[in-house]
Design a protein around this motif. Structure first.
Motif, PDB file in Angstrom:
ATOM      1  N   SER A   1      -0.964   3.111   5.801  1.00  0.00           N
ATOM      2  CA  SER A   1       0.418   3.139   6.263  1.00  0.00           C
ATOM      3  C   SER A   1       0.753   1.805   6.906  1.00  0.00           C
ATOM      4  N   THR A   2       1.913   1.285   6.573  1.00  0.00           N
ATOM      5  CA  THR A   2       2.299   0.017   7.182  1.00  0.00           C
ATOM      6  C   THR A   2       3.034   0.255   8.493  1.00  0.00           C
ATOM      7  N   LEU A   3       2.779  -0.609   9.451  1.00  0.00           N
ATOM      8  CA  LEU A   3       3.559  -0.610  10.684  1.00  0.00           C
ATOM      9  C   LEU A   3       4.550  -1.761  10.648  1.00  0.00           C
ATOM     10  N   GLY A   4       4.532  -2.460   9.511  1.00  0.00           N
ATOM     11  CA  GLY A   4       5.558  -3.467   9.307  1.00  0.00           C
ATOM     12  C   GLY A   4       5.065  -4.895   9.426  1.00  0.00           C
ATOM     13  N   ILE A   5       5.993  -5.793   9.161  1.00  0.00           N
ATOM     14  CA  ILE A   5       5.730  -7.220   9.259  1.00  0.00           C
ATOM     15  C   ILE A   5       5.672  -7.596  10.745  1.00  0.00           C
ATOM     16  N   ILE A   6       4.719  -8.414  11.106  1.00  0.00           N
ATOM     17  CA  ILE A   6       4.628  -8.850  12.497  1.00  0.00           C
ATOM     18  C   ILE A   6       4.725 -10.369  12.556  1.00  0.00           C
ATOM     19  N   GLU A   7       5.025 -10.867  13.723  1.00  0.00           N
ATOM     20  CA  GLU A   7       5.132 -12.307  13.881  1.00  0.00           C
ATOM     21  C   GLU A   7       3.789 -12.897  14.286  1.00  0.00           C
ATOM     22  N   SER A   8       3.612 -14.177  14.016  1.00  0.00           N
ATOM     23  CA  SER A   8       2.300 -14.776  14.245  1.00  0.00           C
ATOM     24  C   SER A   8       1.959 -14.863  15.723  1.00  0.00           C
ATOM     25  N   ASP A   9       2.984 -14.897  16.562  1.00  0.00           N
ATOM     26  CA  ASP A   9       2.685 -14.944  17.995  1.00  0.00           C
ATOM     27  C   ASP A   9       2.853 -13.571  18.627  1.00  0.00           C
ATOM     28  N   ALA A  10       2.820 -12.550  17.776  1.00  0.00           N
ATOM     29  CA  ALA A  10       3.155 -11.210  18.263  1.00  0.00           C
ATOM     30  C   ALA A  10       2.123 -10.684  19.232  1.00  0.00           C
ATOM     31  N   ASP A  11       2.587 -10.329  20.416  1.00  0.00           N
ATOM     32  CA  ASP A  11       1.788  -9.436  21.236  1.00  0.00           C
ATOM     33  C   ASP A  11       2.689  -8.238  21.474  1.00  0.00           C
ATOM     34  N   GLY A  12       3.187  -7.696  20.386  1.00  0.00           N
ATOM     35  CA  GLY A  12       4.218  -6.672  20.450  1.00  0.00           C
ATOM     36  C   GLY A  12       3.677  -5.261  20.312  1.00  0.00           C
ATOM     37  N   THR A  13       4.605  -4.330  20.310  1.00  0.00           N
ATOM     38  CA  THR A  13       4.279  -2.908  20.194  1.00  0.00           C
ATOM     39  C   THR A  13       4.939  -2.380  18.922  1.00  0.00           C
ATOM     40  N   TYR A  14       4.183  -1.716  18.084  1.00  0.00           N
ATOM     41  CA  TYR A  14       4.665  -1.312  16.768  1.00  0.00           C
ATOM     42  C   TYR A  14       4.493   0.189  16.596  1.00  0.00           C
ATOM     43  N   GLU A  15       5.562   0.853  16.249  1.00  0.00           N
ATOM     44  CA  GLU A  15       5.521   2.302  16.152  1.00  0.00           C
ATOM     45  C   GLU A  15       4.712   2.758  14.946  1.00  0.00           C
ATOM     46  N   VAL A  16       3.953   3.815  15.127  1.00  0.00           N
ATOM     47  CA  VAL A  16       3.224   4.422  14.018  1.00  0.00           C
ATOM     48  C   VAL A  16       4.196   5.357  13.292  1.00  0.00           C
ATOM     49  N   PRO A  17       4.282   5.241  11.961  1.00  0.00           N
ATOM     50  CA  PRO A  17       5.181   6.132  11.220  1.00  0.00           C
ATOM     51  C   PRO A  17       4.862   7.595  11.553  1.00  0.00           C
ATOM     52  N   ASP A  18       5.890   8.426  11.658  1.00  0.00           N
ATOM     53  CA  ASP A  18       5.642   9.782  12.153  1.00  0.00           C
ATOM     54  C   ASP A  18       4.919  10.664  11.145  1.00  0.00           C
ATOM     55  N   ASP A  19       4.822  10.203   9.905  1.00  0.00           N
ATOM     56  CA  ASP A  19       4.058  11.025   8.963  1.00  0.00           C
ATOM     57  C   ASP A  19       2.602  10.573   8.841  1.00  0.00           C
ATOM     58  N   PHE A  20       2.214   9.639   9.670  1.00  0.00           N
ATOM     59  CA  PHE A  20       0.802   9.254   9.691  1.00  0.00           C
ATOM     60  C   PHE A  20       0.156  10.003  10.851  1.00  0.00           C
ATOM     61  N   ASP A  21      -0.604  11.030  10.512  1.00  0.00           N
ATOM     62  CA  ASP A  21      -1.185  11.896  11.545  1.00  0.00           C
ATOM     63  C   ASP A  21      -2.642  11.480  11.775  1.00  0.00           C
ATOM     64  N   SER A  22      -2.844  10.731  12.839  1.00  0.00           N
ATOM     65  CA  SER A  22      -4.180  10.192  13.111  1.00  0.00           C
ATOM     66  C   SER A  22      -5.245  11.289  13.176  1.00  0.00           C
ATOM     67  N   SER A  23      -4.834  12.463  13.652  1.00  0.00           N
ATOM     68  CA  SER A  23      -5.825  13.525  13.859  1.00  0.00           C
ATOM     69  C   SER A  23      -6.351  14.086  12.543  1.00  0.00           C
ATOM     70  N   ALA A  24      -5.691  13.741  11.436  1.00  0.00           N
ATOM     71  CA  ALA A  24      -6.122  14.260  10.138  1.00  0.00           C
ATOM     72  C   ALA A  24      -7.300  13.471   9.562  1.00  0.00           C
ATOM     73  N   PHE A  25      -7.695  12.408  10.256  1.00  0.00           N
ATOM     74  CA  PHE A  25      -8.724  11.536   9.692  1.00  0.00           C
ATOM     75  C   PHE A  25      -9.966  11.485  10.570  1.00  0.00           C
ATOM     76  N   ASP A  26     -11.083  11.251   9.926  1.00  0.00           N
ATOM     77  CA  ASP A  26     -12.327  11.041  10.675  1.00  0.00           C
ATOM     78  C   ASP A  26     -12.297   9.678  11.360  1.00  0.00           C
ATOM     79  N   THR A  27     -11.749   8.713  10.650  1.00  0.00           N
ATOM     80  CA  THR A  27     -11.745   7.338  11.130  1.00  0.00           C
ATOM     81  C   THR A  27     -10.365   6.738  10.875  1.00  0.00           C
ATOM     82  N   VAL A  28      -9.859   6.010  11.859  1.00  0.00           N
ATOM     83  CA  VAL A  28      -8.613   5.269  11.620  1.00  0.00           C
ATOM     84  C   VAL A  28      -8.874   3.802  11.961  1.00  0.00           C
ATOM     85  N   LEU A  29      -8.511   2.926  11.024  1.00  0.00           N
ATOM     86  CA  LEU A  29      -8.695   1.494  11.213  1.00  0.00           C
ATOM     87  C   LEU A  29      -7.334   0.818  11.401  1.00  0.00           C
TER      88      LEU A  29
END
Lengths: 227, 200
Positions: A172-200
């Motif tokens: 799932s993409t969280l989008g394009i980021i800037e090279s100096d980004a120390d930003g906060t990026y929303e996780v798409p609401d249909d990406f359910d982290s709990s459904a996976f053994d591992t999230v990278l």
């Protein structure tokens, strides 16, 4: 405009005098404190806290097929609305992070992103720390002081890669980021982290070729460790 | 661990979740237009562009804590009042500096009144305004200098900040005297336009 000449002369004299009173120190601007932007972002959110992503985007919840690349690069009004909605959510997270009265988010995990064998050379010396923030209804990935080497003609993109018990990948993409980004990026609401053994968490270079899948040109990657 | 982290994301078995727009993406048009329209990332772009200028202005007139608070107030009130900003009347940076000027004067006045209750209020206010205005103009001049071509910036720096005569500058920099003079003349004109943005 009748006294335009007089006005210009006064301005000239004033500029002349000011310039002569200046020193090299006057030319140096100080950087604002690092947390100032977060405070501003939080206050902007506080202005309109009731807005939620779904309502603001103007996009039907079933309208899932979105040409992400064209939307980013054309900067349409629709995009502006969608971006506004996302920033509101981030504002919510930041408000909570800065100790607001109604803290509704917590740190749910973190990840240290490193270069791996087979990744692009640019990432060889890089380490990026990421914090995963969660509220009841949303998650976001916060990149901390990441200075990423830009590539001419390509974008930097932030991804989550979920791996389930069978080893199947969900990306799932969280989008394009800037090279100096120390930003906060929303996780798409249909990406359910709990459904996976591992999230990278993964950051890649993406050529502007209209292909919205991962290019394979990863720079750094790290596994999310639950807090 | 390494094998998991090294998964091949280009594998045809990969499945993509629905794509959702990014939080922070440069929109690619000018800050002024984006700001008036209210694009959320326009405030961030404005902060990236003018945060140092506004904060430095505040930091030279106020203590560090107040400087931070006032800088935040400037960007917030500018954002809330963005519909009142007219890009045709001047640059966003000048508008922000105008807001900063008023906030700084309010803060300095209350500080001065607090620290010296016997001071004549009228005198305090006059000197405060004059000092802050001079600082404001100096900051805008410094900002304008940064935008000049390298050669013009260097020449003006030597002529004004370092008090060199035009022939001295020509000699030191190996720039023809006529070029030194025209660089200074054009540079000053650009600085003046930079300041006029705010005075309109």
């Amino acid at each position: 405009m009748t006294d335009g000449n007089l006005q210009l002369d006064e301005d000239e004299a004033r500029i002349d005098a000011l310039l002569r009173s200046m020193t090299d120190d006057d030319l140096e601007f100080a950087a604002p404190p690092a947390d100032l932007w977060n405070d501003i972002e939080a206050a902007v959110f506080a202005d309109s806290p009731s807005v939620t992503v779904g309502e603001e985007s103007g996009e039907s919840p079933t309208n899932n097929v979105v040409d992400i690349t064209s939307r980013f690069r054309r900067g349409t009004a629709f995009f502006a609305a969608a971006a506004a909605a996302v920033v509101v959510v981030i504002g919510a997270l930041v408000v909570a992070a800065s100790g607001n009265d109604s803290p509704s988010f917590e740190v749910v995990g973190d990840a240290r992103l490193d270069w791996q064998e087979g990744f692009v050379d640019e990432g060889a010396e890089l380490t990026v720390d990421a914090t995963i923030l969660g509220t009841d209804s949303a998650q976001a990935v916060q990149l901390n002081a990441a200075a990423l080497p830009p590539r001419a003609g390509e974008d930097l993109e932030l991804w989550l890669i979920g791996i389930d018990a069978a080893g199947e990948l969900t990306i799932s993409t969280l989008g394009i980021i800037e090279s100096d980004a120390d930003g906060t990026y929303e996780v798409p609401d249909d990406f359910d982290s709990s459904a996976f053994d591992t999230v990278l968490v993964d950051i890649s270079y993406e050529p502007r070729d209209g292909d919205e899948t991962h290019s394979g040109a990863s720079i750094v990657r790290g596994e999310i460790i639950d807090a | 661990m390494t094998t998991i982290i090294g998964v091949d994301v280009t594998s045809s078995r990969s499945r993509y979740a629905r794509n959702v727009s990014a939080a922070e993406v440069p929109i690619g048009h000018d800050i002024e237009t984006a700001f008036v329209r209210g694009d959320e990332d326009a405030l961030r772009l404005a902060y990236d562009e003018y945060g140092r200028l506004v904060y430095s202005f505040c930091a030279r007139s106020l203590d560090p804590e107040r400087a931070k608070d006032v800088t935040q107030e400037v960007f917030l009130s500018a954002w809330r009042a963005r519909e009142r900003y007219n890009p045709e009347k001047g640059r966003l940076g000048a508008w922000l500096m105008g807001i900063a000027r008023n906030r700084i004067i309010d803060n300095v006045r209350s500080e001065k009144r607090h620290s010296d209750r016997r001071a004549d209020e009228d005198t305090v206010e006059l000197s405060t305004e004059a000092e802050v205005d001079a600082m404001n103009d100096k900051m805008l001049i410094a900002d304008a200098l940064r935008e000049l071509p390298d050669r013009a910036r260097r020449v003006i720096n030597l002529a004004y900040l370092h008090d060199l005569t035009h022939p001295q500058i020509a000699e030191r920099t190996n720039i023809p005297l006529g070029t030194v003079k025209s660089d200074i003349r054009r540079g000053l004109a650009r600085i003046r336009r930079h300041l006029e943005d705010q005075h309109d």
